[in-house]
Design a protein around this motif. Sequence first.
Motif, PDB file in Angstrom:
ATOM      1  N   MET A 153       0.841  -1.188   0.000  1.00 19.14           N
ATOM      2  CA  MET A 153       0.000   0.000   0.000  1.00 19.14           C
ATOM      3  C   MET A 153       0.881   1.244   0.000  1.00 19.14           C
ATOM      4  O   MET A 153       1.855   1.327   0.760  1.00 19.14           O
ATOM      5  CB  MET A 153      -0.902   0.020   1.236  1.00 19.14           C
ATOM      6  CG  MET A 153      -2.018  -0.992   1.209  1.00 19.14           C
ATOM      7  SD  MET A 153      -3.331  -0.434   0.092  1.00 19.14           S
ATOM      8  CE  MET A 153      -4.574  -1.692   0.411  1.00 19.14           C
ATOM      9  N   ARG A 154       0.527   2.206  -0.838  1.00 17.07           N
ATOM     10  CA  ARG A 154       1.245   3.475  -0.846  1.00 17.07           C
ATOM     11  C   ARG A 154       0.286   4.567  -1.262  1.00 17.07           C
ATOM     12  O   ARG A 154      -0.705   4.322  -1.963  1.00 17.07           O
ATOM     13  CB  ARG A 154       2.461   3.443  -1.773  1.00 17.07           C
ATOM     14  CG  ARG A 154       2.145   3.168  -3.220  1.00 17.07           C
ATOM     15  CD  ARG A 154       3.419   2.937  -4.039  1.00 17.07           C
ATOM     16  NE  ARG A 154       4.265   4.100  -4.043  1.00 17.07           N
ATOM     17  CZ  ARG A 154       4.133   5.127  -4.876  1.00 17.07           C
ATOM     18  NH1 ARG A 154       3.151   5.128  -5.777  1.00 17.07           N
ATOM     19  NH2 ARG A 154       4.945   6.140  -4.857  1.00 17.07           N
ATOM     20  N   THR A 155       0.557   5.778  -0.813  1.00 19.77           N
ATOM     21  CA  THR A 155      -0.270   6.922  -1.154  1.00 19.77           C
ATOM     22  C   THR A 155      -0.113   7.248  -2.632  1.00 19.77           C
ATOM     23  O   THR A 155       1.017   7.392  -3.125  1.00 19.77           O
ATOM     24  CB  THR A 155       0.128   8.135  -0.295  1.00 19.77           C
ATOM     25  OG1 THR A 155      -0.058   7.808   1.085  1.00 19.77           O
ATOM     26  CG2 THR A 155      -0.715   9.345  -0.651  1.00 19.77           C
ATOM     27  N   THR A 156      -1.229   7.356  -3.348  1.00 18.67           N
ATOM     28  CA  THR A 156      -1.175   7.678  -4.771  1.00 18.67           C
ATOM     29  C   THR A 156      -0.494   9.030  -4.985  1.00 18.67           C
ATOM     30  O   THR A 156      -0.822  10.002  -4.315  1.00 18.67           O
ATOM     31  CB  THR A 156      -2.596   7.723  -5.355  1.00 18.67           C
ATOM     32  OG1 THR A 156      -3.214   6.451  -5.165  1.00 18.67           O
ATOM     33  CG2 THR A 156      -2.565   8.047  -6.843  1.00 18.67           C
ATOM     34  N   GLY A 157       0.458   9.051  -5.896  1.00 18.60           N
ATOM     35  CA  GLY A 157       1.189  10.284  -6.173  1.00 18.60           C
ATOM     36  C   GLY A 157       2.403  10.502  -5.304  1.00 18.60           C
ATOM     37  O   GLY A 157       3.132  11.492  -5.491  1.00 18.60           O
ATOM     38  N   ASN A 158       2.645   9.603  -4.351  1.00 16.03           N
ATOM     39  CA  ASN A 158       3.804   9.750  -3.476  1.00 16.03           C
ATOM     40  C   ASN A 158       5.091   9.597  -4.276  1.00 16.03           C
ATOM     41  O   ASN A 158       5.267   8.629  -5.024  1.00 16.03           O
ATOM     42  CB  ASN A 158       3.746   8.699  -2.365  1.00 16.03           C
ATOM     43  CG  ASN A 158       4.764   8.953  -1.262  1.00 16.03           C
ATOM     44  OD1 ASN A 158       5.542   9.903  -1.315  1.00 16.03           O
ATOM     45  ND2 ASN A 158       4.745   8.093  -0.251  1.00 16.03           N
ATOM     46  N   LEU A 159       6.007  10.548  -4.135  1.00 12.77           N
ATOM     47  CA  LEU A 159       7.305  10.458  -4.801  1.00 12.77           C
ATOM     48  C   LEU A 159       8.221   9.454  -4.119  1.00 12.77           C
ATOM     49  O   LEU A 159       9.235   9.060  -4.690  1.00 12.77           O
ATOM     50  CB  LEU A 159       7.974  11.828  -4.831  1.00 12.77           C
ATOM     51  CG  LEU A 159       7.214  12.958  -5.535  1.00 12.77           C
ATOM     52  CD1 LEU A 159       8.059  14.222  -5.573  1.00 12.77           C
ATOM     53  CD2 LEU A 159       6.799  12.557  -6.935  1.00 12.77           C
ATOM     54  N   LEU A 160       7.871   9.052  -2.893  1.00 16.60           N
ATOM     55  CA  LEU A 160       8.652   8.060  -2.173  1.00 16.60           C
ATOM     56  C   LEU A 160       8.131   6.665  -2.478  1.00 16.60           C
ATOM     57  O   LEU A 160       6.971   6.477  -2.820  1.00 16.60           O
ATOM     58  CB  LEU A 160       8.581   8.309  -0.662  1.00 16.60           C
ATOM     59  CG  LEU A 160       9.004   9.698  -0.182  1.00 16.60           C
ATOM     60  CD1 LEU A 160       8.838   9.796   1.325  1.00 16.60           C
ATOM     61  CD2 LEU A 160      10.444  10.000  -0.579  1.00 16.60           C
ATOM     62  N   SER A 161       8.982   5.677  -2.328  1.00 17.14           N
ATOM     63  CA  SER A 161       8.584   4.294  -2.535  1.00 17.14           C
ATOM     64  C   SER A 161       7.689   3.831  -1.392  1.00 17.14           C
ATOM     65  O   SER A 161       7.608   4.463  -0.333  1.00 17.14           O
ATOM     66  CB  SER A 161       9.828   3.410  -2.609  1.00 17.14           C
ATOM     67  OG  SER A 161      10.473   3.368  -1.340  1.00 17.14           O
ATOM     68  N   ALA A 162       7.039   2.692  -1.608  1.00 18.65           N
ATOM     69  CA  ALA A 162       6.217   2.110  -0.551  1.00 18.65           C
ATOM     70  C   ALA A 162       7.061   1.779   0.673  1.00 18.65           C
ATOM     71  O   ALA A 162       6.603   1.921   1.813  1.00 18.65           O
ATOM     72  CB  ALA A 162       5.507   0.858  -1.067  1.00 18.65           C
ATOM     73  N   ASP A 163       8.314   1.355   0.460  1.00 19.20           N
ATOM     74  CA  ASP A 163       9.185   1.023   1.579  1.00 19.20           C
ATOM     75  C   ASP A 163       9.532   2.258   2.400  1.00 19.20           C
ATOM     76  O   ASP A 163       9.628   2.194   3.633  1.00 19.20           O
ATOM     77  CB  ASP A 163      10.471   0.364   1.073  1.00 19.20           C
ATOM     78  CG  ASP A 163      10.204  -0.969   0.384  1.00 19.20           C
ATOM     79  OD1 ASP A 163       9.121  -1.538   0.609  1.00 19.20           O
ATOM     80  OD2 ASP A 163      11.068  -1.427  -0.377  1.00 19.20           O
ATOM     81  N   ALA A 164       9.731   3.400   1.731  1.00 20.46           N
ATOM     82  CA  ALA A 164      10.036   4.636   2.444  1.00 20.46           C
ATOM     83  C   ALA A 164       8.807   5.178   3.157  1.00 20.46           C
ATOM     84  O   ALA A 164       8.914   5.827   4.204  1.00 20.46           O
ATOM     85  CB  ALA A 164      10.587   5.685   1.481  1.00 20.46           C
TER      86      ALA A 164
END
Length: 744
Positions: A153-164
Amino acid sequence: MAIPGNLLSATTESMDPSLSGWTAKLNCTVSRGTGGRNGDGTLRLSSSAAGEMQARTVWSYSITAGQEYQAFCDAAGTVPERIGLRWLTAANVEISISWSVTTSSASASWHRISVSDYAPATAAKVQVVVSSVTPGGAGVLHSFENVYLGSPMRTTGNLLSADAEGMDAPTLAWQVDANCSIARQTPPVTWAVDWYWGGGHVLAMTVTAGGDASVRTTALSPATPGQEYIGYAYLNPPTAGSTTWVELRFYTAASALITTERANLSAPGTGYYRQKVSKVAPSNAAYVRLAAGITAGTAGQVVRIDGAVITPAAPLREGSVVPYADASFEKDVAGWTVVSGVATLARLTPWGTDGLEGSYAMTVTSATATTSVIRSAKFPIGSAAAGLDFTAEIGTKVAAGSWNLTRGIRWYSATNVDLGLTSGAAGAVPTPNWWYLSSQHTAPAGATQAAIEWSLTATAVSSVLRLDRAALWQSLPLDEIEVFDADAYIKVTFRELTAGDTVTVWRVASNGTRTLVRGTNGLIDGDTLASDVLVIEDYEAPLGAPVSYYAETKNSSGGVVATRASDTVTLAVGNAQYGWLKDPGNPQRNLHVMIARAPDWARPIQQAEYRVKGRRNSVIHYDTRGGLEGDLTLYTQSDDEREQLHWLLDPGTTLLWQASPGYGVSDMYVAVGQITEARPGGAATEPLRIWTLPLKEVDMPVTVGVAGSAGRTWQDITSEFATWADLLTAFDTWEDVLFNRRNT
């Protein structure tokens, strides 16, 4: 509620209505408990003896070696727990288990546990395993629910990876910046059942020696000069008085640091608090990263960090030229100043006290019953602004005393020459609660910049006014409507709504009949607004019939607060020999086809005939007559068109058939049975095909939403995949890439 992208079935996810998706793996029996949040059911483990107990999913799920997967769930019990990804070969032989860090302590309250890792090279399948690690004897109970398995899961549009962002992978995407050590921890923290982007592992930063300490993301993310960015993370300070912070850092193409912007958290306690910071990327910026830390920390103090995000900033109102820092006051009061009078401006603290956006607001405090003038910074409005109307708006709330207000806009030339103030009549600031107050004015000749200016008169000593969500934008129509005849849809835009309110939208026929319009979650009937603008593409609008659109919004109390009504338009019929077959949930599949023959309709009915001895006439028992049934015959005239029709029909979903009004058939939702694709004869290379589609009339699908990318961009792709080969392995089609539908 179903977790988006979950590879697990709804039953395996929620334990409702049964535990058919789960089985005991080690030292326990399993049963279905109650008291869950994602439905009432829970997975309850009871230890058979002292020692670790485990349960796993019954089924193993196909995965791609080398790809990252995440599993999480909510847990509650009297001992610590963990969750794992059990990697299997194609023959279901266990390779290894990727375990989360065991929770630091037990908690009887629901809390999130999570793990993320890359599938081993020999893995073909995976199972989810949950574990209670230290039962002291038999009969110890532990509960799990709300289970997810899928892509991280990651925030849509996040410039960071899911791990970060989520800290769940064993290889941290963060590094020491100064005076600290870092590790992953899993404290038992309660998150909302449908908040899927937080919880589980956190980054624990331990201060080495007294003084400032900080961490930063390992990777540099791409940045565009002139673009405003928002960075944030959830911070868990060691004490309520600790000064913890997040910081955006911008770098050149050679990775040299250019500038930083820091926002301190004003923590009300020692929970987890999201702190935001924003800044416009400098003209020579190529990269950006996020940092977090503590000022004047004590040796051994721990700051925990979770849910880190960097994303391009979007205006709080469509077209607003006010930067996020000046609009939301998450760092300080930004460019706002007191031009005259005794008033003071400050960020409202602590975190979460009040506000309309983010976690803070700006306070205006007047010690005396006098007039003060406050003004924002100057914002560019364009070189052609003269003669255009602009709207300035701020959310207001009287916190103490009372206020009178004159609202205005001050205009400036490109060389910062003051061109004067335009304002309206004075009036009292309404009470109680929050109110959006706006004013509209016309830009004078030469104006290329503008500032919001308010004259505030405190009518009582020690008056306090709270302000939030400041915006300044070119005034546009509250409703717009466009017709796209070539693709047979109507686009409707409703503006200046309130995010958080609910909205219902109808299509209105010429006779006044209303029909709900479809959105991303199904028919738009009480949907929560994500922003102040609602854009609808209505692919189910009728051909050749005048329609308009009506929207109604309600606040949290259920009261109607706004309405919008569009003009009336008509979709052109076009060539009467053609009709449309449309997929309501996937309009990209819609197809304009040549009709060979309209159906000869039948309407079946279920009847039971009873022959009564000695009577001439039978006794008939019957049900309601069914809807229309018949065969639609149509042509495809090229190989591309033939493939498009297969693409439309392949999912087997309900379709909308729209024919020219001259066919005497109303728009109809249909289920398509076994199709026939015939050749007309002649040369083998003839591309023409004659199709027979058995149609059965069905009801309009209510819950089917229009598929959309939900803001998905190429940055999401580059953050998730290192190479094109990785992308090709994960997705079967470009449509799957757009909608993030992975082939697992």
